[in-house]
Write an enzyme that holds these catalytic residues in place. Structure first.
Site, mmCIF file in Angstrom:
data_model
loop_
_atom_site.group_PDB
_atom_site.id
_atom_site.type_symbol
_atom_site.label_atom_id
_atom_site.label_comp_id
_atom_site.label_asym_id
_atom_site.label_seq_id
_atom_site.Cartn_x
_atom_site.Cartn_y
_atom_site.Cartn_z
ATOM 1 N N HIS A 81 -16.631 17.697 -4.546
ATOM 2 C CA HIS A 81 -16.508 16.072 -4.018
ATOM 3 C C HIS A 81 -15.283 15.338 -4.509
ATOM 4 C CE1 HIS A 81 -17.288 12.044 -5.544
ATOM 5 N NE2 HIS A 81 -17.591 11.651 -6.410
ATOM 6 N N ASP A 87 9.344 2.229 14.681
ATOM 7 C CA ASP A 87 8.876 3.634 14.450
ATOM 8 C C ASP A 87 8.679 3.960 12.834
ATOM 9 O OD1 ASP A 87 6.964 5.489 14.679
ATOM 10 O OD2 ASP A 87 6.843 5.794 16.354
ATOM 11 N N TYR A 101 -0.723 8.350 -9.764
ATOM 12 C CA TYR A 101 -0.054 7.427 -9.896
ATOM 13 C C TYR A 101 -0.105 7.512 -8.003
ATOM 14 C CZ TYR A 101 0.182 6.844 -14.423
ATOM 15 O OH TYR A 101 0.463 6.887 -15.619
ATOM 16 N N HIS A 137 -1.237 15.039 -21.524
ATOM 17 C CA HIS A 137 -2.262 14.307 -21.984
ATOM 18 C C HIS A 137 -3.687 15.194 -21.407
ATOM 19 C CE1 HIS A 137 -1.561 10.789 -19.693
ATOM 20 N NE2 HIS A 137 -2.551 11.492 -19.062
ATOM 21 N N HIS A 138 -3.569 15.302 -20.404
ATOM 22 C CA HIS A 138 -4.788 15.947 -19.936
ATOM 23 C C HIS A 138 -4.775 17.605 -20.718
ATOM 24 C CE1 HIS A 138 -4.526 13.745 -16.948
ATOM 25 N NE2 HIS A 138 -3.294 13.045 -16.341
ATOM 26 N N SER A 173 -1.110 -6.728 -4.420
ATOM 27 C CA SER A 173 0.251 -6.840 -4.561
ATOM 28 C C SER A 173 0.307 -7.832 -2.981
ATOM 29 C CB SER A 173 1.331 -6.660 -5.429
ATOM 30 O OG SER A 173 1.092 -5.663 -6.448
ATOM 31 N N ARG A 181 -20.015 16.681 -19.576
ATOM 32 C CA ARG A 181 -19.611 16.344 -17.912
ATOM 33 C C ARG A 181 -19.268 17.742 -17.007
ATOM 34 N NH1 ARG A 181 -13.044 16.110 -16.813
ATOM 35 N NH2 ARG A 181 -13.636 15.983 -13.986
ATOM 36 N N SER A 233 1.060 18.969 3.945
ATOM 37 C CA SER A 233 1.108 17.791 4.619
ATOM 38 C C SER A 233 1.513 16.135 4.555
ATOM 39 C CB SER A 233 -0.302 17.680 5.436
ATOM 40 O OG SER A 233 -0.430 16.427 5.657
ATOM 41 N N SER A 234 0.804 16.675 3.378
ATOM 42 C CA SER A 234 1.936 15.673 2.627
ATOM 43 C C SER A 234 3.075 16.086 2.123
ATOM 44 C CB SER A 234 1.156 15.113 1.212
ATOM 45 O OG SER A 234 -0.241 15.400 1.296
ATOM 46 N N LYS A 238 2.138 -5.637 -14.978
ATOM 47 C CA LYS A 238 1.379 -6.369 -13.112
ATOM 48 C C LYS A 238 0.528 -6.873 -13.581
ATOM 49 C CE LYS A 238 3.224 -1.147 -10.603
ATOM 50 N NZ LYS A 238 2.769 -1.733 -9.346
ATOM 51 N N TRP A 253 -12.520 20.521 -9.544
ATOM 52 C CA TRP A 253 -10.905 20.036 -8.925
ATOM 53 C C TRP A 253 -9.934 20.380 -9.365
ATOM 54 C CZ3 TRP A 253 -6.867 16.855 -9.034
ATOM 55 C CH2 TRP A 253 -6.518 15.698 -10.256
ATOM 56 N N GLU A 258 -0.023 12.523 -9.233
ATOM 57 C CA GLU A 258 -0.963 12.533 -8.846
ATOM 58 C C GLU A 258 -2.020 11.285 -8.920
ATOM 59 O OE1 GLU A 258 -1.673 14.343 -5.758
ATOM 60 O OE2 GLU A 258 -3.744 13.667 -5.234
ATOM 61 N N THR A 298 2.844 -1.285 -16.552
ATOM 62 C CA THR A 298 1.319 -1.784 -16.156
ATOM 63 C C THR A 298 0.457 -2.722 -16.687
ATOM 64 O OG1 THR A 298 0.616 0.746 -16.073
ATOM 65 C CG2 THR A 298 -1.304 -0.931 -15.644
ATOM 66 N N HIS A 301 -0.773 14.828 -13.136
ATOM 67 C CA HIS A 301 -1.085 13.069 -13.518
ATOM 68 C C HIS A 301 0.042 12.760 -12.081
ATOM 69 C CE1 HIS A 301 -1.708 10.121 -16.458
ATOM 70 N NE2 HIS A 301 -0.712 9.087 -15.750
#
Lengths: 600, 199, 110
Positions: A73, A102, A255, A300-301, A266, A448, A167-168, A329, A137, A253, A326, A251
């Site tokens: 998931h 293009d 963002y 921080h993770h 926006s 979890r 790919s990315s 924004k 994950w 990721e 943030t 991290h």
């Protein structure tokens, strides 16, 4: 008429035209449809898990299946839905927004898509062969070592992510080059639409964050395949190394997943408030600042790993700093709405709902920047609530806004507003009923990634309602799907500019011709289309059905991707003939590719 | 019908070719790739070390200095190749691009020799984490050199068949950037992995 | 990023690159510096200063290749910015990681 507008030189129909297309808009559609299908798969996985957790001591799923489901998931939603869905918008909208015909490398673009599709199929095939990865994950070591997860199941995770990373990476190089180098004359950096800005920052994050995870995945692959011990403590390696390298990628990721939807919001809010984005430059600088700071907060993770007072304090402080851009924004979005003539379309509703929902996600986020609180919440449902507010109530809500906003541009037809609003309200009820009580469950101590819970811990009631919320969310998705099919068939014809919008993509017909712009626009202002419509009052629609030389279709990107797919599949199934077949295919395909004429 | 057609071709916002820009963007990400590998090596370079695999003794500095020199000189020969094709001297270009490719092959030969010596001396890929991180770092670099050699040979044979008439200088320029980058990474590896080993 | 540069076509040969003579001088310097590095490596008395000396010399070699062979000194400054971005990010991240592993993780390399 809308159909006829697609008549361009080699815009043909049929499967072959899709297999060989190098048109960024078509590739964007491919990305979007594929990502949408994976979204449904990931959603069904979530519904299975929620059904299991509906009652205490439930036996609907086994612990083993549950482990597989939460792993797949997470991987599906992040790597197979959110990232490629963002890429779908990049493909379709970046060239239109910057006034280009293009992307910079059309064939590399096709290659990115095919590699993504093959990576996705590879991951899904783990269900078919009954070897579902069960490492979460995050794939922490040394759970991912061949000692704790023998067999090929974990290979799907490791190799699948490597393929998707390829790919990315290709896409990131392509989009950055496009945005830096393919802008229409006069499209200076601070005149670029804000969605394009977030796309630029996002792709820089991808570009620079993917290599560490690729190396880490390679190390795990070597550990599993060639008997090295780089992540295995018993062999002298470090289990913490994976966590660091994973979050150095992981991290940014976050963002990567949230910045593009922020960009969509926006762009949507000014259109439906009929006034320019409040504090445009501040918004740009905030986006760039979030991108930079995002690289300095990975640990921080890992507060619970233990890193001493100094380490924890520094990462805690940098994390808190992110609240500043943030906050900028959030204020800018609010002040864009205030004082405008706000129109309650579905797109506008999703964009407006994004603001409070994302604020909530940010609030729980900043709580976790404090190590003592983080220790308390770690691996509890509070964290699950937090990141689902970021990714569902944030990213997905933003993306839905984007879908309602740009669907007319992509297809030439309007989505039904009635169904749209029904979708909006059911979705709001569904996700908040699903994710908000998870905060309570987490604070009450529900861990979890555990397949069941016993009664008597005060978990029963909220779990029941959370599952009901998940069903409502699922049902609400059916409304969106119905709306899309209905509109494709009989939706109102959109015309070029159904929303009275501001940016360049709305100055051409819907759907846009293959070449986008007959004449590249001469940009003189931010929100150039609006400027020409209402300030210069000299807007002339571009003529359709023109002959413009565009890059010819090519099948080499597909063959190169297939070669890579064969190469990597060998490592999944530990069938080491395949790499020796895949590598030459890839090399030969790249060789032939390089002999085609370079276009754009 | 509109004749705006081919104008989009080489007209870019920065006035630089997209392929060259794309290569630089790719190289920026390569900094992180090799950064991760070098970091892992530094983390593990003193781990699990026991006789006879003392890094300072097993690393063959004279041989590596020779291979370093070859790679540095191949960077020199490719700028000469680039200069030749930019000034239209196609014969000279072919000579220098082939020299560069041979330099790359010689470097790979040195590396093969080095790896073989190590394995015969008892230090294999999975002997200890020092070995694993060493082979993964230098192996990844070697892989980059190998890709470069294939690319160089493709350019060489392509020019023999008259294939670099359009955009030839640009294609060589882009490739040369890759080649120099592989070279500067080796400058770092030579110092950090080999020369620092005695400290 | 100025508008006037958008109007001119660009080819790699347009910029005044250094001459082969400059390239040759750089090649000689690179070889000499490598020789000095090797010499420093074998001098026992310089062991304590080995890392700083070699770091400076290698950075010099790095800079020469980047500035002259990769033309960053003469080319569009966006290229330099991209390289600097990559280097700074890699250097910062991995220096931080090495520091964490050296001082912060209570269980060391586990």
């Amino acid at each position: 008429m809308t159909e006829a507008a697609v008549q361009a030189p080699h815009s043909e129909y049929g499967l072959w035209s899709w297999l060989t297309t190098v048109d960024a808009k078509r590739i964007g559609v491919l990305y979007g449809v594929t990502a949408g299908i994976f979204f449904l798969i990931g959603g069904v996985e979530a519904l299975f898990m929620r059904t299991q957790l509906m009652y205490p001591d439930n036996t609907f799923l086994s612990a083993d299946t549950f482990n597989g489901l939460f792993t797949v998931h997470g991987v599906t939603m992040i790597f197979l839905f959110l990232m490629p869905m963002n890429a779908a918008f990049f493909n379709f909208m970046i060239p239109l927004q910057i006034g280009a015909r293009d992307v910079a490398f059309p064939r590399l673009n096709a290659f990115s898509y095919w590699v993504y599709l093959l990576g996705g199929l590879l991951l899904v095939s783990s269900f078919v062969v009954g070897a579902i990865p069960k490492v979460g994950w995050t794939g922490y070591s040394n759970l991912s070592s061949s000692f704790f997860t023998p067999g090929i199941a974990t290979n799907f995770y490791v190799v699948g992510l490597l393929v998707l990373g390829t790919s990315s990476m290709a896409a990131a190089i392509n989009f950055i080059t496009t945005i830096i180098n393919m802008r229409a004359p006069g499209m200076t950096p601070l005149r670029m639409p804000i969605f394009t800005w977030t796309a630029l920052v996002t792709n820089f994050l991808l570009l620079l964050a993917l290599p560490p995870i690729a190396v880490a995945l390679g190390q795990v692959l070597f550990d599993r395949t060639f008997g090295t011990s780089l992540h295995v403590p018993s062999g002298g390696g470090s289990a913490t190394l994976w966590q660091h390298l994973f979050w150095v990628f992981g991290h940014p990721e976050v963002y990567i997943l949230i910045l593009p939807p922020m960009g969509m919001v926006s762009d949507i809010l000014p259109t439906f408030s009929r006034k320019p984005l409040f504090g445009f430059s501040a918004m740009v600088y905030a986006t760039v600042a979030i991108g930079f700071l995002g690289f300095g907060v990975w640990a921080h993770h890992m507060f619970t790993v233990g890193m001493g007072a100094w380490g924890a304090a520094i990462f805690s402080a940098i994390t808190m700093l992110i609240a500043i851009p943030t906050g900028v924004k959030i204020f800018n979005w609010i002040f864009t709405i205030i004082g405008g003539q706000f129109r309650m379309t579905t797109a506008a509703l999703f964009a407006a709902a994004f603001i409070p929902l994302f604020t909530l996600a940010g609030l729980t986020g900043i709580m976790h920047s404090s190590p003592p609180i983080d220790w308390q919440h770690h691996d509890s449902y509070f964290v699950v609530a937090h990141f689902h507010y970021v990714l569902v109530a944030g990213s997905v809500v933003g993306i839905f806004g984007g879908i309602y906003y740009w669907f007319p541009k992509v297809t030439g037809r309007m989505l039904s507003e009635t169904l749209g609003k029904l979708h909006f309200w059911t979705f709001m009820i569904g996700i908040n009923l699903t994710f908000f009580p998870m905060h309570f469950l987490g604070v009450d101590g529900m861990p979890r990634r555990v397949y069941t819970y016993q009664t008597g811990f005060n978990f029963d009631t909220w779990n029941f309602w959370v599952t009901i919320g998940a069903y409502i969310t699922g049902a609400s998705m059916l409304i969106l799907i119905f709306n899309i099919f209905k509109s494709l068939k009989s939706g109102a014809v959109a015309g070029p500019d159904p929303w009275d919008a501001r940016t360049l993509e709305w100055s051409i017909s819907s759907p846009p011709p293959e070449y986008n712009f007959v004449e590249l626009p001469q940009v003189t202002a931010r929100d150039d289309f609006w400027h020409r419509k209402y300030e210069l009052k000299n807007f002339q629609p571009q003529p359709d059905n023109q002959q413009v030389h565009m890059p010819p279709p090519s099948y080499w990107p597909l063959i190169t991707a297939l070669g890579l797919g064969v190469f990597f599949t060998g490592f999944v199934f530990e069938w080491y003939v395949l790499p020796f077949i895949g590598a030459p295919i890839t090399l030969i395909a790249v060789f032939c590719w390089s002999f085609e004429e370079f276009e754009m | 019908m509109s004749e705006a057609s081919h104008e989009g071709g080489h007209h870019t916002s920065l006035g630089v070719d997209s392929r060259k820009l794309g290569m630089w963007i790719f190289l920026a990400s390569e900094c992180l790739l090799f950064g991760t590998l070098i970091f892992t090596f530094l983390l593990y370079r003193n781990k699990g070390i026991e006789e006879p695999n003392i890094p300072a003794e097993i690393l063959d500095i004279p041989v590596t200095t020779a291979s370093t020199f070859v790679l540095l000189m191949s960077s020199f020969s490719i700028v000469l190749a680039l200069h030749a094709i930019q000034t239209g001297k196609i014969k000279s270009f072919q000579r220098w691009i082939l020299t560069t490719a041979i330099g790359g092959i010689v470097f790979l030969g040195f590396q093969t020799y080095e790896f073989t010596e190590f394995v015969q001396g008892g230090l294999g890929l999975s002997t200890n984490v020092f070995g694993s991180s060493f082979f993964m770092l230098t192996g990844t670099h070697g892989f980059h050199v190998a890709i470069g050699v294939i690319w160089l040979l493709a350019l060489y044979f392509s020019s023999l068949r008259g294939g670099l008439k359009v955009d030839g200088a640009l294609k060589v320029d882009t490739m040369a950037l890759y080649w120099h980058f592989v070279d500067i990474i080796w400058i770092v590896i030579f110092t950090v992995v080999y020369l620092f080993a005695v400290v | 990023m100025s508008t006037d540069s958008q109007t001119q076509e660009h080819h790699a040969g347009d910029i005044s690159h250094p001459t082969p003579k400059t390239y040759a001088i750089i090649a000689v310097i690179l070889s000499v510096v490598t020789a000095i590095e090797l010499w420093v490596y074998y001098i026992e008395e310089l062991r304590s200063l080995l890392i700083p000396i070699l770091a400076v010399l290698s950075t010099g070699k790095f800079a020469l290749v980047v500035m002259f062979y990769m033309h960053l000194k003469f080319d569009h400054k966006v290229f330099s910015r991209l390289l600097v971005l990559g280097i700074i990010l890699a250097f910062g991240t991995f220096l931080a990681l090495l520091t964490l592993f050296k001082f912060s993780h209570p269980f060391g390399l586990l």
